[in-house]
Design a protein around this motif. Structure first.
Motif, PDB file in Angstrom:
ATOM      1  N   ARG A  38      -6.170  46.292-118.745  1.00  0.00           N
ATOM      2  CA  ARG A  38      -4.751  46.645-118.936  1.00  0.00           C
ATOM      3  C   ARG A  38      -3.874  45.447-119.336  1.00  0.00           C
ATOM      4  O   ARG A  38      -2.979  45.558-120.170  1.00  0.00           O
ATOM      5  CB  ARG A  38      -4.218  47.249-117.628  1.00  0.00           C
ATOM      6  CG  ARG A  38      -2.772  47.667-117.672  1.00  0.00           C
ATOM      7  CD  ARG A  38      -2.327  48.243-116.341  1.00  0.00           C
ATOM      8  NE  ARG A  38      -3.004  49.478-116.003  1.00  0.00           N
ATOM      9  CZ  ARG A  38      -3.797  49.634-114.928  1.00  0.00           C
ATOM     10  NH1 ARG A  38      -3.981  48.648-114.086  1.00  0.00           N
ATOM     11  NH2 ARG A  38      -4.387  50.771-114.707  1.00  0.00           N
ATOM     12  N   HIS A  39      -4.121  44.305-118.708  1.00  0.00           N
ATOM     13  CA  HIS A  39      -3.262  43.137-118.956  1.00  0.00           C
ATOM     14  C   HIS A  39      -3.819  42.215-120.033  1.00  0.00           C
ATOM     15  O   HIS A  39      -3.328  41.100-120.195  1.00  0.00           O
ATOM     16  CB  HIS A  39      -3.065  42.364-117.653  1.00  0.00           C
ATOM     17  CG  HIS A  39      -2.410  43.190-116.581  1.00  0.00           C
ATOM     18  ND1 HIS A  39      -1.054  43.401-116.525  1.00  0.00           N
ATOM     19  CD2 HIS A  39      -2.934  43.880-115.543  1.00  0.00           C
ATOM     20  CE1 HIS A  39      -0.762  44.177-115.484  1.00  0.00           C
ATOM     21  NE2 HIS A  39      -1.888  44.489-114.876  1.00  0.00           N
TER      22      HIS A  39
ATOM     23  N   THR B  68      -6.156  49.946-110.109  1.00  0.00           N
ATOM     24  CA  THR B  68      -4.960  49.130-109.864  1.00  0.00           C
ATOM     25  C   THR B  68      -5.037  48.377-108.528  1.00  0.00           C
ATOM     26  O   THR B  68      -5.680  48.836-107.580  1.00  0.00           O
ATOM     27  CB  THR B  68      -3.683  50.007-109.803  1.00  0.00           C
ATOM     28  OG1 THR B  68      -3.837  50.974-108.774  1.00  0.00           O
ATOM     29  CG2 THR B  68      -3.397  50.701-111.098  1.00  0.00           C
ATOM     30  N   ALA B  69      -4.332  47.252-108.493  1.00  0.00           N
ATOM     31  CA  ALA B  69      -4.110  46.518-107.236  1.00  0.00           C
ATOM     32  C   ALA B  69      -2.744  46.955-106.730  1.00  0.00           C
ATOM     33  O   ALA B  69      -1.793  47.028-107.508  1.00  0.00           O
ATOM     34  CB  ALA B  69      -4.111  45.022-107.512  1.00  0.00           C
TER      35      ALA B  69
ATOM     36  N   MET C   1       2.976  48.159-110.188  1.00  0.00           N
ATOM     37  CA  MET C   1       3.871  48.022-111.347  1.00  0.00           C
ATOM     38  C   MET C   1       3.344  48.692-112.609  1.00  0.00           C
ATOM     39  O   MET C   1       3.961  48.561-113.667  1.00  0.00           O
ATOM     40  CB  MET C   1       4.095  46.535-111.655  1.00  0.00           C
ATOM     41  CG  MET C   1       4.601  45.702-110.502  1.00  0.00           C
ATOM     42  SD  MET C   1       4.792  43.958-110.961  1.00  0.00           S
ATOM     43  CE  MET C   1       5.052  43.214-109.341  1.00  0.00           C
ATOM     44  N   THR C   2       2.229  49.421-112.521  1.00  0.00           N
ATOM     45  CA  THR C   2       1.607  49.858-113.786  1.00  0.00           C
ATOM     46  C   THR C   2       1.236  51.335-113.915  1.00  0.00           C
ATOM     47  O   THR C   2       0.837  51.753-115.000  1.00  0.00           O
ATOM     48  CB  THR C   2       0.316  49.047-114.047  1.00  0.00           C
ATOM     49  OG1 THR C   2      -0.598  49.300-112.973  1.00  0.00           O
ATOM     50  CG2 THR C   2       0.581  47.572-114.165  1.00  0.00           C
TER      51      THR C   2
ATOM     52  N   GLY D  85      -7.268  46.956-113.946  1.00  0.00           N
ATOM     53  CA  GLY D  85      -6.035  46.256-113.601  1.00  0.00           C
ATOM     54  C   GLY D  85      -6.266  44.798-113.242  1.00  0.00           C
ATOM     55  O   GLY D  85      -7.294  44.208-113.606  1.00  0.00           O
ATOM     56  N   SER D  86      -5.306  44.250-112.498  1.00  0.00           N
ATOM     57  CA  SER D  86      -5.364  42.842-112.106  1.00  0.00           C
ATOM     58  C   SER D  86      -6.691  42.556-111.415  1.00  0.00           C
ATOM     59  O   SER D  86      -7.071  43.243-110.473  1.00  0.00           O
ATOM     60  CB  SER D  86      -4.220  42.532-111.139  1.00  0.00           C
ATOM     61  OG  SER D  86      -2.998  42.685-111.805  1.00  0.00           O
TER      62      SER D  86
ATOM     63  N   VAL E 207      -2.738  38.523-104.363  1.00  0.00           N
ATOM     64  CA  VAL E 207      -3.219  39.772-104.969  1.00  0.00           C
ATOM     65  C   VAL E 207      -4.552  39.516-105.673  1.00  0.00           C
ATOM     66  O   VAL E 207      -5.537  40.236-105.473  1.00  0.00           O
ATOM     67  CB  VAL E 207      -2.176  40.336-105.975  1.00  0.00           C
ATOM     68  CG1 VAL E 207      -2.751  41.502-106.760  1.00  0.00           C
ATOM     69  CG2 VAL E 207      -0.904  40.757-105.241  1.00  0.00           C
TER      70      VAL E 207
ATOM     71  N   PRO F 211       3.259  43.472-116.555  1.00  0.00           N
ATOM     72  CA  PRO F 211       3.282  44.944-116.419  1.00  0.00           C
ATOM     73  C   PRO F 211       4.299  45.647-117.304  1.00  0.00           C
ATOM     74  O   PRO F 211       4.038  46.735-117.786  1.00  0.00           O
ATOM     75  CB  PRO F 211       3.599  45.157-114.934  1.00  0.00           C
ATOM     76  CG  PRO F 211       3.971  43.831-114.380  1.00  0.00           C
ATOM     77  CD  PRO F 211       3.400  42.791-115.260  1.00  0.00           C
TER      78      PRO F 211
HETATM   79  C1  LIG Z   1      -1.070  40.035-110.070  1.00  0.00           C
HETATM   80  S1  LIG Z   1       0.177  40.579-109.000  1.00  0.00           S
HETATM   81  C2  LIG Z   1       1.055  41.984-109.651  1.00  0.00           C
HETATM   82  C3  LIG Z   1       0.310  42.840-110.655  1.00  0.00           C
HETATM   83  O1  LIG Z   1      -0.862  43.371-110.002  1.00  0.00           O
HETATM   84  C4  LIG Z   1      -0.884  44.778-110.209  1.00  0.00           C
HETATM   85  O2  LIG Z   1      -1.532  45.014-111.462  1.00  0.00           O
HETATM   86  P1  LIG Z   1      -2.431  46.297-111.792  1.00  0.00           P
HETATM   87  O3  LIG Z   1      -1.630  47.508-111.398  1.00  0.00           O
HETATM   88  O4  LIG Z   1      -2.662  46.250-113.278  1.00  0.00           O
HETATM   89  O5  LIG Z   1      -3.706  46.165-111.010  1.00  0.00           O
HETATM   90  C5  LIG Z   1       0.606  45.119-110.223  1.00  0.00           C
HETATM   91  O6  LIG Z   1       0.865  46.416-110.717  1.00  0.00           O
HETATM   92  C6  LIG Z   1       1.185  44.016-111.053  1.00  0.00           C
HETATM   93  O7  LIG Z   1       1.083  44.274-112.433  1.00  0.00           O
END
Ligand SMILES: CSC[C@H]1O[C@H](OP(=O)(O)O)[C@H](O)[C@@H]1O
Ligand SMILES: Nc1ncnc2[nH]cnc12
Length: 257
Positions: A50-51, A83-84, A180-181, A9-10, A218, A59
């Motif tokens: 993921r991103h 995930t964060a 969010m993911t 994730g992030s 974050v 997301p």
């Molecule tokens: C960068 S702030 C919000 C972003 O961080 C988290 O991402 P992930 O779940 O992929 O670690 C959150 O779900 C948002 O997509």
């Protein structure tokens, strides 16, 4: 065949030096990035950020179906989603790890299923996370001395915006962490009979506390705590049994109409 897949994730864009990078084409388009294959302590693992490599997918635009399909096609049976998350409770502190055990879906407009007809499936999500992997991740994090929560309910919002204070206060009644993911990543993995575990790192107190979260915070907290995720994966992955006794794949027997 590679049996373990990690979706980062992030702030988590790589967890090993890849031996190979595979461009997978799926009926749902391309994954967020070519799949990296490498080893963690001698165990073969596939990795997808993921991103995307440069965090180019927000997301709500992550190609969740392509990511899960690509991992499945490579032979992956167990997915680890990193995930964060924001915290909705005082006792879930920034830097803590949560081995999520439930979720609430507040997303609005995503591709939730591989079965849009004529084949129809209703997958059971009562206990959606793999019990075998959850136990291993929790016990390993504890052994490593990391602050870890054995359970936590993750509320998944649509994003990409953060919550209002009113929303955050509402979510606080029912959940412990917010992101969010997780959805539909977990639904899709389950529809293919794959195990799913979520390793969540708390990065902030969302917006119910005094100071509202922002994206920079974050990423900063995730960077500071990335070593915990890396250590946890390194110690826990070799403990995951090759043969599954968790029953996660049993949902396939009863989900089709
Ligand atoms: C960068 S702030 C919000 C972003 O961080 C988290 O991402 P992930 O779940 O992929 O670690 C959150 O779900 C948002 O997509
Ligand atoms: N407070 C928060 N809300 C939604 N997603 C997040 N990811 C990290 N912190 C978050």
């Amino acid at each position: 065949m590679v049996k373990i897949g990690i979706i980062g994730g992030s702030g988590v864009y790589g967890v090993f030096e890849p031996k190979e990078t595979v461009k997978v084409h799926t009926p749902y388009g391309r994954p967020s990035a070519p799949v990296e294959i490498g080893e963690i302590e001698g165990v073969e693992v596939a990795f997808i950020p993921r991103h995307g490599k440069n965090h180019e997918f927000p997301p709500h635009e992550v190609p969740y179906r392509a990511n899960i399909w690509a991992l499945h096609e490579l032979g992956v049976e167990r997915v680890i989603g990193v995930t964060a998350v924001g915290s909705l409770r005082e006792e879930y502190k920034p830097g803590d790890i949560v081995v999520t055990d439930q979720f609430i879906d507040f997303t609005k407009k995503r591709d939730y299923t591989f079965y849009n007809g004529p084949r129809v499936a209703h997958v059971s999500m009562a206990d959606p996370f793999c019990p075998e992997m959850r136990k291993i991740f929790y016990e390993t994090a504890k052994d490593l001395g990391f602050p870890v929560h054995e359970k936590g309910t993750y509320v998944c919002i649509e994003g990409p915006r953060f919550s209002t204070r009113a929303e955050s206060f509402m979510f606080r009644q029912y959940a412990h962490i917010i992101g969010m993911t997780l959805v539909p990543e977990i639904n899709l993995a389950r529809e293919l009979g794959m195990c799913y575990a979520n390793i969540a790192t708390v990065t902030d107190y969302d917006v119910w506390a005094d100071k509202p979260v922002d994206a920079q915070e974050v990423l900063k907290v995730m960077a500071e705590n990335n070593y915990k995720v890396q250590e946890l994966l390194k110690k826990a992955i070799p403990l995951i049994p090759e043969e599954r006794k968790c029953g996660c794949a049993d949902v396939l027997k009863s989900m089709f109409v």
